[in-house]
Write a protein that holds these residues in place. Sequence first.
Motif, short mmCIF file in Angstrom:
data_model
loop_
_atom_site.label_atom_id
_atom_site.label_comp_id
_atom_site.label_asym_id
_atom_site.label_seq_id
_atom_site.Cartn_x
_atom_site.Cartn_y
_atom_site.Cartn_z
N UNK A 81 0.85 -1.20 0.00
CA UNK A 81 0.00 0.00 0.00
C UNK A 81 0.89 1.25 0.00
N UNK A 82 1.93 1.21 0.83
CA UNK A 82 2.82 2.37 0.95
C UNK A 82 3.67 2.53 -0.32
N UNK A 83 4.10 1.40 -0.84
CA UNK A 83 4.92 1.44 -2.07
C UNK A 83 4.11 2.04 -3.21
N UNK A 84 2.85 1.58 -3.31
CA UNK A 84 1.96 2.08 -4.38
C UNK A 84 1.76 3.60 -4.23
N UNK A 85 1.56 4.03 -2.98
CA UNK A 85 1.34 5.46 -2.73
C UNK A 85 2.59 6.27 -3.07
N UNK A 86 3.75 5.62 -2.95
CA UNK A 86 5.02 6.34 -3.14
C UNK A 86 5.43 6.44 -4.60
N UNK A 87 4.84 5.59 -5.45
CA UNK A 87 5.28 5.56 -6.86
C UNK A 87 4.97 6.89 -7.54
N UNK A 88 6.00 7.50 -8.04
CA UNK A 88 5.82 8.72 -8.84
C UNK A 88 5.51 9.97 -8.04
N UNK A 89 5.65 9.91 -6.71
CA UNK A 89 5.42 11.15 -5.96
C UNK A 89 6.50 11.36 -4.91
N UNK A 90 6.64 12.59 -4.49
CA UNK A 90 7.70 12.91 -3.53
C UNK A 90 7.14 13.57 -2.26
N UNK A 91 5.84 13.85 -2.27
CA UNK A 91 5.25 14.57 -1.13
C UNK A 91 4.65 13.61 -0.11
#
Length: 167
Positions: A81-91
């Motif tokens: 879930x966290x990895x998915x949320x982190x893909x392509x974003x930095x905020x």
Amino acid sequence: MAGILDARPRVGYFYSGKNPGTLLAERIRKILVREVMSVPIVVGENVSVYDAAVTMFLEDVGSLFIVKEGGFLEGVVSRKDLLKAALGRTDLQKIPVGVVMTRRPNIITVTPDDPVYLAAQKLVYQEVDALPVVEEPADGPPGKLRVVGRITKTNITRLFVELGKGE
Ligand code: ADP
């Protein structure tokens, strides 16, 4: 003591009719969740995805339980879930974990008095890594589940190793 023989007065010992497989199954099904569960690692729903990931590293767990005040279950967040949320974003400090978690009522849980065998079945058939162990406190709000423990595939593997020792 192994259960293969039984004893009756005036009859003496006789074959119990139970094969070792049945006896092992009986033994396994008597073990309760409360005997093998771990301490739950919980965070609030407003914690950021970044801080949730840091908590996972610091606590060395793969899933976090998201709770409201009083320790009442709201959701679960996994590594992916966290990895998915982190893909392509930095905020990641700006996204609350509540946005990416799986929410109640879709959370699979067990209670401390459930057989650990049931927990293992849920882990396998529902294809999740961790189950919150919950209780509905008699004095709490109706339908609210307090998180009191955690069962993961690691607990089951550890139990398997202990049983394998045959002690
Ligand atoms: P990962 O996603 O890291 O492989 P899981 O297999 O445990 O870890 O999680 C798969 C999905 O199921 C995730 O979206 C997660 O939020 C959700 N999930 C994890 N545990 C539970 C649970 N006990 N009940 C319901 N959903 C869960």
